[in-house]
Design an enzyme around this catalytic site. Structure first.
Site, mmCIF file in Angstrom:
data_model
loop_
_atom_site.group_PDB
_atom_site.id
_atom_site.type_symbol
_atom_site.label_atom_id
_atom_site.label_comp_id
_atom_site.label_asym_id
_atom_site.label_seq_id
_atom_site.Cartn_x
_atom_site.Cartn_y
_atom_site.Cartn_z
ATOM 1 N N TYR A 57 25.685 -33.980 4.375
ATOM 2 C CA TYR A 57 24.185 -33.617 3.607
ATOM 3 C C TYR A 57 23.477 -32.621 4.361
ATOM 4 O O TYR A 57 22.316 -32.250 3.798
ATOM 5 C CB TYR A 57 23.655 -34.685 3.366
ATOM 6 C CG TYR A 57 24.361 -35.710 2.709
ATOM 7 C CD1 TYR A 57 25.400 -35.487 1.824
ATOM 8 C CD2 TYR A 57 23.888 -37.219 2.344
ATOM 9 C CE1 TYR A 57 26.203 -36.495 1.308
ATOM 10 C CE2 TYR A 57 24.503 -38.108 1.710
ATOM 11 C CZ TYR A 57 25.593 -37.886 1.122
ATOM 12 O OH TYR A 57 26.437 -38.780 0.375
ATOM 13 N N HIS A 118 33.717 -40.302 5.706
ATOM 14 C CA HIS A 118 33.233 -39.792 4.244
ATOM 15 C C HIS A 118 34.396 -39.769 3.407
ATOM 16 O O HIS A 118 33.907 -40.072 2.171
ATOM 17 C CB HIS A 118 32.562 -38.569 4.692
ATOM 18 C CG HIS A 118 31.307 -38.251 3.423
ATOM 19 N ND1 HIS A 118 30.487 -37.612 3.882
ATOM 20 C CD2 HIS A 118 31.275 -38.585 2.259
ATOM 21 C CE1 HIS A 118 29.589 -37.166 2.692
ATOM 22 N NE2 HIS A 118 30.047 -38.088 1.660
#
Length: 269
Positions: A57, A118
């Site tokens: 992010y 992730h």
């Protein structure tokens, strides 16, 4: 706030805030970082204490800065971050160490409550290597719990069978049209908490109508009905909103209970 208990004994708030477009120009995922902490601070003031970020992010620094600006002690927050399933981070053990240190430095903290891989990739041996490094940080107390994201039951089974510390969480896609109930059930069977990313995304107009009809009975919105349904499935939810009113509504889930009849309808959406 309510809590679920991870298989480590740690309590996790059942509602968190997604952050993947916070602190970015025009709220775009790939937008430049603008260091704007106002929306995270707004969420904190509303009562959010669980925040979900990731190296991918690019905004861990913004999230960490908001915690500092809030004036609240670090222990008040439950921070989730994620290491990418990309070659840069799994090419060897040192690469994994660098990823963890990168998150710690960006968040400006000496521990992270929950750290996830992730997403999986094809080489299970490399996944196991990354996991073993993450286990060493659990041993040190630097990572309080570790888990995965987007792992199928088969991938989760492989990791469980080849790990010393069982994953505490599997963060998966779950929303109307793609509840992923079989994955959720599998997690529960193996004492892994399922966590829904994007629980309010890709909801069709038809589903919104049905959910709104249910919500009208309780004085709730279609979004609140979705989140309440997920909590009833013992799933942690990570909604995200840039809107103050909707941020507030996403927390207001503990003053109503869906009927069995309503749940059956929602299951079919």
């Amino acid at each position: 706030m309510d809590y679920f208990t991870l298989n480590t004994g740690i309590l996790i708030p059942v509602i968190g805030s997604g952050t993947n477009t916070f602190g970015k120009v025009d709220h775009q995922y790939m937008g430049d970082i603008n260091d704007d902490t106002s929306e995270i601070l707004d969420a904190i003031n509303l009562g959010y204490r669980h925040f979900d970020t990731a190296i991918m992010y690019r905004n861990e620094t913004v999230v960490g800065q908001a915690f500092k600006e809030s004036g609240l002690p670090r222990e008040d927050f439950f921070i989730t971050s994620k290491i990418p399933g990309e070659a840069q981070y799994y090419q060897d053990e040192q690469a994994v160490h660098q990823g963890v240190k990168q998150s710690l430095a960006a968040l400006d903290t000496d521990y992270i409550d929950l750290y996830l891989i992730h997403h999986p990739w094809e080489d299970s041996k490399q996944i196991q290597m990354m996991w073993q490094v993450l286990e060493s940080y659990v041993d040190q107390g630097t990572l309080k719990a570790i888990g995965v994201s987007n792992f199928s039951p088969e991938q989760l089974t492989d990791l469980i069978e080849n790990s010393r510390i069982k994953p505490a969480v599997n963060q998966i896609e779950s929303h109307p049209g793609k509840w992923n109930q079989s994955w959720i059930d599998f997690c529960h069977e193996h004492d892994v908490i399922p966590e829904a990313w994007g629980p309010l995304t890709r909801v069709s107009d038809e589903a919104k109508h049905a959910l709104s009809t249910i919500g009208d009975y309780y004085g709730k919105t279609w979004a609140q009905v979705i989140l309440r349904y997920q909590l009833d499935q013992h799933v942690v939810v990570i909604p995200k909103s840039h809107h103050h009113g909707r941020q507030k509504q996403n927390l207001e889930l503990f003053d109503f209970e869906l009927s069995d009849h309503d749940r059956k309808i929602i299951t079919t959406l």
